[in-house]
Motif scaffolding. Structure first.
Motif, PDB file in Angstrom:
ATOM      1  N   PRO A 173     100.167  14.921 -44.813  1.00  0.00           N
ATOM      2  CA  PRO A 173     101.440  14.588 -45.469  1.00  0.00           C
ATOM      3  C   PRO A 173     102.189  13.428 -44.805  1.00  0.00           C
ATOM      4  CG  PRO A 173     101.218  16.965 -45.252  1.00  0.00           C
ATOM      5  CD  PRO A 173     100.070  16.359 -44.508  1.00  0.00           C
ATOM      6  N   LEU A 174     102.127  13.319 -43.482  1.00  0.00           N
ATOM      7  CA  LEU A 174     102.804  12.212 -42.804  1.00  0.00           C
ATOM      8  C   LEU A 174     102.134  10.879 -43.131  1.00  0.00           C
ATOM      9  CD1 LEU A 174     103.602  13.769 -39.305  1.00  0.00           C
ATOM     10  CD2 LEU A 174     105.201  13.282 -41.180  1.00  0.00           C
ATOM     11  N   ASP A 175     100.801  10.889 -43.226  1.00  0.00           N
ATOM     12  CA  ASP A 175     100.078   9.687 -43.632  1.00  0.00           C
ATOM     13  C   ASP A 175     100.455   9.307 -45.063  1.00  0.00           C
ATOM     14  OD1 ASP A 175      98.818   9.750 -41.170  1.00  0.00           O
ATOM     15  OD2 ASP A 175      96.904  10.480 -41.962  1.00  0.00           O
ATOM     16  N   GLN A 176     100.507  10.297 -45.931  1.00  0.00           N
ATOM     17  CA  GLN A 176     100.865  10.050 -47.329  1.00  0.00           C
ATOM     18  C   GLN A 176     102.274   9.459 -47.437  1.00  0.00           C
ATOM     19  OE1 GLN A 176      99.089  10.392 -50.259  1.00  0.00           O
ATOM     20  NE2 GLN A 176      97.339  10.632 -48.896  1.00  0.00           N
ATOM     21  N   GLU A 177     103.176   9.947 -46.606  1.00  0.00           N
ATOM     22  CA  GLU A 177     104.545   9.435 -46.607  1.00  0.00           C
ATOM     23  C   GLU A 177     104.556   7.953 -46.175  1.00  0.00           C
ATOM     24  OE1 GLU A 177     108.623  10.186 -44.081  1.00  0.00           O
ATOM     25  OE2 GLU A 177     107.375  11.938 -44.534  1.00  0.00           O
ATOM     26  N   TYR A 178     103.803   7.616 -45.148  1.00  0.00           N
ATOM     27  CA  TYR A 178     103.703   6.227 -44.679  1.00  0.00           C
ATOM     28  C   TYR A 178     103.140   5.338 -45.790  1.00  0.00           C
ATOM     29  CZ  TYR A 178     102.452   2.222 -41.755  1.00  0.00           C
ATOM     30  OH  TYR A 178     102.342   0.953 -41.230  1.00  0.00           O
ATOM     31  N   ILE A 179     102.097   5.817 -46.437  1.00  0.00           N
ATOM     32  CA  ILE A 179     101.455   5.059 -47.515  1.00  0.00           C
ATOM     33  C   ILE A 179     102.436   4.808 -48.657  1.00  0.00           C
ATOM     34  CG2 ILE A 179      99.693   5.257 -49.325  1.00  0.00           C
ATOM     35  CD1 ILE A 179      97.950   6.699 -47.127  1.00  0.00           C
ATOM     36  N   GLN A 180     103.182   5.832 -49.042  1.00  0.00           N
ATOM     37  CA  GLN A 180     104.172   5.678 -50.114  1.00  0.00           C
ATOM     38  C   GLN A 180     105.300   4.748 -49.703  1.00  0.00           C
ATOM     39  OE1 GLN A 180     105.353   9.659 -51.287  1.00  0.00           O
ATOM     40  NE2 GLN A 180     104.243   9.396 -53.213  1.00  0.00           N
ATOM     41  N   ASP A 181     105.814   4.939 -48.481  1.00  0.00           N
ATOM     42  CA  ASP A 181     106.934   4.119 -48.011  1.00  0.00           C
ATOM     43  C   ASP A 181     106.585   2.632 -47.954  1.00  0.00           C
ATOM     44  OD1 ASP A 181     108.422   6.428 -47.727  1.00  0.00           O
ATOM     45  OD2 ASP A 181     108.329   6.461 -45.525  1.00  0.00           O
ATOM     46  N   HIS A 182     105.314   2.307 -47.745  1.00  0.00           N
ATOM     47  CA  HIS A 182     104.895   0.916 -47.624  1.00  0.00           C
ATOM     48  C   HIS A 182     104.166   0.393 -48.867  1.00  0.00           C
ATOM     49  CE1 HIS A 182     105.710   2.026 -43.445  1.00  0.00           C
ATOM     50  NE2 HIS A 182     106.075   0.756 -43.336  1.00  0.00           N
ATOM     51  N   GLY A 183     104.155   1.198 -49.932  1.00  0.00           N
ATOM     52  CA  GLY A 183     103.577   0.761 -51.207  1.00  0.00           C
ATOM     53  C   GLY A 183     102.093   0.437 -51.119  1.00  0.00           C
ATOM     54  N   ILE A 184     101.352   1.202 -50.341  1.00  0.00           N
ATOM     55  CA  ILE A 184      99.923   0.961 -50.138  1.00  0.00           C
ATOM     56  C   ILE A 184      99.119   1.535 -51.311  1.00  0.00           C
ATOM     57  CG2 ILE A 184      97.949   1.378 -48.608  1.00  0.00           C
ATOM     58  CD1 ILE A 184     100.249  -0.352 -47.372  1.00  0.00           C
ATOM     59  N   LYS A 185      98.217   0.716 -51.858  1.00  0.00           N
ATOM     60  CA  LYS A 185      97.356   1.151 -52.969  1.00  0.00           C
ATOM     61  C   LYS A 185      95.873   1.175 -52.597  1.00  0.00           C
ATOM     62  CE  LYS A 185     100.710   1.095 -56.079  1.00  0.00           C
ATOM     63  NZ  LYS A 185     101.659   2.133 -55.820  1.00  0.00           N
ATOM     64  N   THR A 186      95.483   0.422 -51.553  1.00  0.00           N
ATOM     65  CA  THR A 186      94.082   0.338 -51.131  1.00  0.00           C
ATOM     66  C   THR A 186      94.026   0.398 -49.604  1.00  0.00           C
ATOM     67  OG1 THR A 186      93.625  -1.122 -53.015  1.00  0.00           O
ATOM     68  CG2 THR A 186      91.969  -1.049 -51.275  1.00  0.00           C
ATOM     69  N   ILE A 187      93.063   1.160 -49.081  1.00  0.00           N
ATOM     70  CA  ILE A 187      92.907   1.256 -47.626  1.00  0.00           C
ATOM     71  C   ILE A 187      91.432   1.115 -47.264  1.00  0.00           C
ATOM     72  CG2 ILE A 187      93.232   2.663 -45.551  1.00  0.00           C
ATOM     73  CD1 ILE A 187      95.413   4.209 -47.088  1.00  0.00           C
ATOM     74  N   TYR A 188      91.175   0.216 -46.326  1.00  0.00           N
ATOM     75  CA  TYR A 188      89.831   0.061 -45.763  1.00  0.00           C
ATOM     76  C   TYR A 188      89.881   0.341 -44.273  1.00  0.00           C
ATOM     77  CZ  TYR A 188      88.258  -2.203 -50.005  1.00  0.00           C
ATOM     78  OH  TYR A 188      87.932  -2.457 -51.306  1.00  0.00           O
ATOM     79  N   GLN A 189      88.874   1.065 -43.795  1.00  0.00           N
ATOM     80  CA  GLN A 189      88.684   1.149 -42.360  1.00  0.00           C
ATOM     81  C   GLN A 189      87.871  -0.087 -41.997  1.00  0.00           C
ATOM     82  OE1 GLN A 189      86.041   4.168 -40.839  1.00  0.00           O
ATOM     83  NE2 GLN A 189      87.115   4.192 -38.888  1.00  0.00           N
TER      84      GLN A 189
END
Length: 145
Positions: A84-100
């Protein structure tokens, strides 16, 4: 009854010659992008590396950029972020794609150039593999990467 001596073996007492390779140190980060994009599209933004040194596995949404010592790998990591904390960060920063992303530290100068191109054209941020994703690198501070 025989006893084993430490340091024994076929090479004990012999000088080993040859070039000693330094061990690889693979570094890992996350490239978080505000737009929805695939590996194939990202590959089109890279001009600092010859096109024939870039391989795409479309079905895996994976890109490999062949460097001097190893490869810079972009692996789809969206499904890894369920906390949930990761999801919150992703939402707060408008992230749509993530690559390692992972690469050999000896390739850092070239990796930095590739990432500068991607940040310039696709935007986003390079985040550390830590609980709070810090430090974060953007186009403004990519030279510190």
């Amino acid at each position: 009854m025989s006893s084993k001596k430490s340091g024994g073996g076929k090479t004990a007492g012999k000088k080993i010659t040859g070039i000693r390779k330094s061990p690889k140190k693979i570094l890992e980060f996350y490239y978080m992008i505000p737009g929805e994009t695939c590996a194939k599209e990202l590959s089109r933004y890279i001009t600092t590396v010859d096109e024939e040194k870039i391989e795409i596995w479309t079905e895996l949404n994976l890109m490999e950029v062949i460097m001097e010592n190893d490869s810079l790998i972009f692996q789809d990591a969206w499904k890894c972020f369920v906390d949930p904390l990761d999801q919150e960060y992703i939402q707060d920063h408008g992230i749509k794609t993530i690559y390692q992303i992972s690469y050999d530290e000896r390739d850092l100068p070239c990796v930095r150039q590739v990432m500068k191109e991607l940040l310039n054209k696709a935007g986003g941020r390079i985040c550390s593999d830590t609980d709070d994703f810090e430090p974060v690198y953007t186009l403004d501070n990519i030279d510190d990467f």
